[in-house]
Design a protein around this motif. Structure first.
Motif, PDB file in Angstrom:
ATOM      1  N   VAL B  18       0.835  -1.209   0.000  1.00  0.00           N
ATOM      2  CA  VAL B  18       0.000   0.000   0.000  1.00  0.00           C
ATOM      3  C   VAL B  18       0.871   1.262   0.000  1.00  0.00           C
ATOM      4  O   VAL B  18       0.547   2.255  -0.678  1.00  0.00           O
ATOM      5  CB  VAL B  18      -1.000  -0.015   1.184  1.00  0.00           C
ATOM      6  CG1 VAL B  18      -0.344   0.314   2.496  1.00  0.00           C
ATOM      7  CG2 VAL B  18      -2.158   0.936   0.929  1.00  0.00           C
ATOM      8  N   LYS B  22       0.970   4.172  -2.959  1.00  0.00           N
ATOM      9  CA  LYS B  22       0.783   5.595  -2.620  1.00  0.00           C
ATOM     10  C   LYS B  22       1.939   6.429  -3.168  1.00  0.00           C
ATOM     11  O   LYS B  22       1.732   7.493  -3.769  1.00  0.00           O
ATOM     12  CB  LYS B  22       0.694   5.751  -1.099  1.00  0.00           C
ATOM     13  CG  LYS B  22       0.444   7.158  -0.611  1.00  0.00           C
ATOM     14  CD  LYS B  22      -0.998   7.549  -0.829  1.00  0.00           C
ATOM     15  CE  LYS B  22      -1.273   8.986  -0.386  1.00  0.00           C
ATOM     16  NZ  LYS B  22      -2.666   9.361  -0.645  1.00  0.00           N
ATOM     17  N   LYS B 106       1.522   2.904  14.047  1.00  0.00           N
ATOM     18  CA  LYS B 106       0.539   2.087  13.334  1.00  0.00           C
ATOM     19  C   LYS B 106      -0.734   2.005  14.164  1.00  0.00           C
ATOM     20  O   LYS B 106      -0.629   1.850  15.382  1.00  0.00           O
ATOM     21  CB  LYS B 106       1.094   0.675  13.108  1.00  0.00           C
ATOM     22  CG  LYS B 106       2.123   0.579  12.005  1.00  0.00           C
ATOM     23  CD  LYS B 106       2.540  -0.875  11.853  1.00  0.00           C
ATOM     24  CE  LYS B 106       3.499  -1.040  10.699  1.00  0.00           C
ATOM     25  NZ  LYS B 106       3.959  -2.442  10.550  1.00  0.00           N
ATOM     26  N   PRO B 107      -1.912   2.060  13.621  1.00  0.00           N
ATOM     27  CA  PRO B 107      -2.179   2.261  12.186  1.00  0.00           C
ATOM     28  C   PRO B 107      -1.878   3.704  11.762  1.00  0.00           C
ATOM     29  O   PRO B 107      -2.170   4.635  12.501  1.00  0.00           O
ATOM     30  CB  PRO B 107      -3.671   1.957  12.070  1.00  0.00           C
ATOM     31  CG  PRO B 107      -4.220   1.964  13.448  1.00  0.00           C
ATOM     32  CD  PRO B 107      -3.120   1.877  14.406  1.00  0.00           C
ATOM     33  N   PHE B 108      -1.313   3.824  10.582  1.00  0.00           N
ATOM     34  CA  PHE B 108      -0.903   5.155  10.110  1.00  0.00           C
ATOM     35  C   PHE B 108      -1.689   5.511   8.837  1.00  0.00           C
ATOM     36  O   PHE B 108      -2.310   4.652   8.216  1.00  0.00           O
ATOM     37  CB  PHE B 108       0.601   5.167   9.810  1.00  0.00           C
ATOM     38  CG  PHE B 108       0.979   4.258   8.677  1.00  0.00           C
ATOM     39  CD1 PHE B 108       1.159   2.900   8.882  1.00  0.00           C
ATOM     40  CD2 PHE B 108       1.131   4.753   7.377  1.00  0.00           C
ATOM     41  CE1 PHE B 108       1.477   2.050   7.833  1.00  0.00           C
ATOM     42  CE2 PHE B 108       1.465   3.915   6.332  1.00  0.00           C
ATOM     43  CZ  PHE B 108       1.641   2.551   6.557  1.00  0.00           C
ATOM     44  N   SER B 109      -1.610   6.793   8.490  1.00  0.00           N
ATOM     45  CA  SER B 109      -2.287   7.263   7.287  1.00  0.00           C
ATOM     46  C   SER B 109      -1.252   7.383   6.160  1.00  0.00           C
ATOM     47  O   SER B 109      -0.248   8.090   6.315  1.00  0.00           O
ATOM     48  CB  SER B 109      -2.917   8.632   7.571  1.00  0.00           C
ATOM     49  OG  SER B 109      -3.029   9.369   6.383  1.00  0.00           O
ATOM     50  N   PRO B 110      -1.467   6.688   5.027  1.00  0.00           N
ATOM     51  CA  PRO B 110      -0.524   6.824   3.904  1.00  0.00           C
ATOM     52  C   PRO B 110      -0.399   8.290   3.458  1.00  0.00           C
ATOM     53  O   PRO B 110       0.673   8.733   3.047  1.00  0.00           O
ATOM     54  CB  PRO B 110      -1.166   5.971   2.800  1.00  0.00           C
ATOM     55  CG  PRO B 110      -2.016   4.978   3.527  1.00  0.00           C
ATOM     56  CD  PRO B 110      -2.514   5.693   4.740  1.00  0.00           C
ATOM     57  N   ARG B 111      -1.502   9.005   3.598  1.00  0.00           N
ATOM     58  CA  ARG B 111      -1.486  10.429   3.227  1.00  0.00           C
ATOM     59  C   ARG B 111      -0.500  11.190   4.117  1.00  0.00           C
ATOM     60  O   ARG B 111       0.306  11.991   3.638  1.00  0.00           O
ATOM     61  CB  ARG B 111      -2.900  10.985   3.447  1.00  0.00           C
ATOM     62  CG  ARG B 111      -3.267  12.182   2.611  1.00  0.00           C
ATOM     63  CD  ARG B 111      -4.653  12.679   3.001  1.00  0.00           C
ATOM     64  NE  ARG B 111      -5.691  11.655   2.926  1.00  0.00           N
ATOM     65  CZ  ARG B 111      -6.585  11.439   3.878  1.00  0.00           C
ATOM     66  NH1 ARG B 111      -6.584  12.135   4.990  1.00  0.00           N
ATOM     67  NH2 ARG B 111      -7.519  10.505   3.721  1.00  0.00           N
ATOM     68  N   GLU B 112      -0.565  10.903   5.435  1.00  0.00           N
ATOM     69  CA  GLU B 112       0.328  11.569   6.391  1.00  0.00           C
ATOM     70  C   GLU B 112       1.776  11.155   6.141  1.00  0.00           C
ATOM     71  O   GLU B 112       2.691  11.980   6.216  1.00  0.00           O
ATOM     72  CB  GLU B 112      -0.087  11.181   7.814  1.00  0.00           C
ATOM     73  CG  GLU B 112       0.618  11.978   8.889  1.00  0.00           C
ATOM     74  CD  GLU B 112       0.280  11.473  10.288  1.00  0.00           C
ATOM     75  OE1 GLU B 112      -0.610  10.617  10.426  1.00  0.00           O
ATOM     76  OE2 GLU B 112       0.926  11.942  11.238  1.00  0.00           O
TER      77      GLU B 112
END
Lengths: 494, 131
Positions: B18, B22, B106-112
């Motif tokens: 993922v 991204k 984690k869980p993290f935001s790919p956007r961040e």
């Protein structure tokens, strides 16, 4: 009393006059001029002299009689005094003796009362001494029976008392170590303890506590050491008592719990991280085509299932341990249960390029089990085997039936990393993870413990493991056939 | 489009996947590894501009990887972002000592994560320009 004394004076005077007259007669007969003249005066008194003689004689007899009575009275008093338990003396009939008897009786009563008082005090003291001895013995017995090491020193840091645990821990003969300096008794290896003990005493605090590491038989151990100062009646420090409680196991358990929480949170967060990331990607329109979107949905779905499995594992362990789990045993074929779980594990194994080999179903391996539970056992053993087998390896599962022993056996054999010999016996313990293999794969240390509890606690079976580092491992379990007896009762080997 | 290369390291294949999508979608070149040892080899070979690594991995942990990177002349200055499921796994001191540019829980935001990567690379460029 005074009449008696006057009588004595009169008798004494009469005796004196009589004796004087007798003396005068003797003197008259000596022929001197003064003697004759004086004798003339006396002769004029007529019968006075003979009477005086008579009276003198009577007085002497009476005095003798009195002396005899006095001697008798004194003898009887002496005899009475010699008795062990004298009764009160009866008056002797003689004024002097009566007086003496009264005085003795009074003194005796006073002394008897005093003796009785002292006797009572002596008895009290004896009781107190006995109580004190008993308390001392009780205190010693309590100290000796305490499993923790107990050491009591005086104000000069010399040993007052210590129990067997203290002697064993610090290496001295606790029964023959009294009044020896503590630093000489315990040696330089336990300097930290001695320093803490002496410093705590100097600090004059009520109690101080410290964790101390001591090495016993080359095994490091952690002790919770509490030192309490002992104060005398003037509130001056007269010693210190130290108690060393072994907290090695508690520390290990605490560490295991911390590790477990860490592992569990990591294991739970990993699928959650995938779900969050893929959801956000879908929301952000990062999946360009339908195929990618489907792939993302699939990942989310699978990770949600994985998360659920993990939570189930944790809950199962908790339920099994609390005894709340309900077991529904029914006839089932082990081979069929294995076949059902193989499909699920094969997709996981393919990701790692590991071959999973099953076997043809055996017709007669009927057992009475809780199907869900035994399926969980099979999945755990298979997934463990895949997890610890490097890419390109293989995992084989088969069942066999021992008709003589009336049991069915399942073997899961892998070509994985293997387990060091000294760790094999611990692999079924809760939270235990093989040190050398921790980096090989993630885990909670719960899977094999769950297997053991399900097989042995709920199905009268037995788990086993054989392993060789670098070659692989065989994990398995035995269950009684549907008509068989509990496997544990026979304690047969695989 | 950017010419920056990112090394993504995680033993969890879905996370690597993922993050890679991204970053690729945003013009980055991505190389991936599933353990620390493999990541170190790739870091030496591929010379990435930034490394995104998981903390807890088999064979070599994220921290061990960073220690090894800092001890290697070719990789000693490469920025590292650590992904971790344990919030307090890395202390501030460790972060400073090992020059870890950022930590994401984690869980993290790919956007961040993408935002962090862009910020760090921008700062790196500014420093390089001044130098």
């Amino acid at each position: 009393m005074s009449s008696g004394r006057n009588l004595y004076v009169v008798v004494a005077v009469i005796v004196a006059v009589g004796l004087f007259a007798a003396g005068l007669a003797v003197w008259q007969n000596s022929g001197s001029e003064e003697g004759w003249r004086f004798a003339g005066y006396i002769q004029r008194l007529g019968l006075v002299v003979p009477v005086c003689y008579v009276i003198g004689a009577v007085g002497v007899i009476w005095l003798g009689w009195c002396s005899l009575r006095l001697a008798g009275g004194i003898t009887s008093i002496a005899a009475w005094l010699r008795r062990d338990k004298p009764a009160e003396i009866k008056p002797a009939g003689n004024a002097i003796l009566n007086c003496l008897v009264e005085a003795i009786n009074t003194a005796f009563e006073s002394r008897t009362s005093r003796v009785a008082q002292l006797d009572g005090q002596v008895k009290d003291l004896q009781i107190q001494i006995q109580l004190s001895h008993r308390r001392e013995k009780n205190t010693e017995a309590i100290i000796y029976s305490i499993r923790d090491a107990v050491i009591v020193v005086d104000e000069y840091d010399k040993l007052l008392t210590a129990n067997e645990a203290a002697g064993r821990l610090l290496g001295f003969d606790y029964e023959n170590a009294h009044h020896k300096p503590i630093d000489e008794l315990v040696g330089a290896d336990y300097g930290e303890f001695v320093d803490f003990l002496t410093q705590s005493k100097k600090s004059k605090g009520r109690a101080t506590r410290r964790e101390i590491e001591l090495t016993k038989d080359e095994v490091p151990k952690t002790f919770d050491c509490v030192v309490s100062c002992v104060f005398d009646q003037r509130q001056q420090i007269c010693g210190a008592a130290a108690v060393l409680h072994d907290i090695t196991r508690e520390k290990e358990v605490s560490q295991m719990k911390n590790d477990f929480v860490g592992h569990v949170s990591h294991e739970l967060k990993t699928p959650l991280a995938s779900i969050t990331a893929y959801s956000e990607m879908l929301a952000d329109g990062e999946a360009d085509d339908e195929e990618t979107r489907k792939e993302f949905y699939s990942v989310i779905q699978n990770q949600a299932k994985r998360l659920n499995r993990l939570i189930e594992d944790i809950l199962n362990i908790s339920r099994i341990e609390s005894g709340l789990i309900k077991v529904s045993r029914e006839p089932a074929s082990l081979a069929m249960l294995i076949e059902e779980q193989l499909q699920m594990i094969k997709s996981y194994a393919e990701e790692k390029n590991i071959e999973v080999v099953g076997q043809k179903p055996i017709v007669f391996d009927q057992v009475r089990v809780d199907k869900d539970m035994i399926s969980q056992v099979i999945v755990n053993l298979l997934s463990n085997a895949v997890k610890y087998t490097p890419a390109g390896g293989s995992v084989k599962i088969d069942t066999e039936v021992d008709e003589i022993a009336r049991l069915a056996r399942v073997n899961v054999t892998d070509t994985g990393v293997g387990i060091p010999e000294d760790e094999v016996e611990h692999v079924f313990e809760k939270f235990y993870r093989v040190g050398a293999n921790k980096k090989q794969a993630k885990g909670t240390g719960l899977g094999l413990n769950l297997v053991k509890q399900i097989v042995e606690k709920f199905h009268d079976g037995r788990v086993f493991v054989t392993s060789k580092v670098g070659v692989g491992s065989t994990f398995g379990f035995e269950l009684p056939l549907a008509t068989g007896e509990p496997v544990v009762a026979r304690a047969s080997s695989p | 489009m950017t010419d920056k290369k990112v090394l993504v390291v995680d033993d969890e294949i879905h996370i690597v996947h993922v993050v890679a999508i991204k970053l690729r979608n945003n013009g980055y070149e991505v190389v991936t590894a599933d353990n620390g040892a493999q990541a170190f080899e790739l870091a030496c070979k591929e010379n990435p501009d930034i490394i995104v690594t998981d903390f807890q991995m088999p064979i070599m942990t994220g921290l061990e990887l960073v220690e090894k990177l800092r001890g290697n002349e070719a990789t000693k200055d490469v920025p590292v972002i650590m992904l971790t499921a344990r919030s307090f796994a890395i202390s501030k001191e460790q972060q400073e000592d090992l020059q870890i540019s950022g930590c994401l829980s984690k869980p993290f935001s790919p956007r961040e994560l993408l935002g962090n990567i862009e910020d760090i690379l921008y700062q790196k460029e500014l420093i390089a320009d001044k130098g």
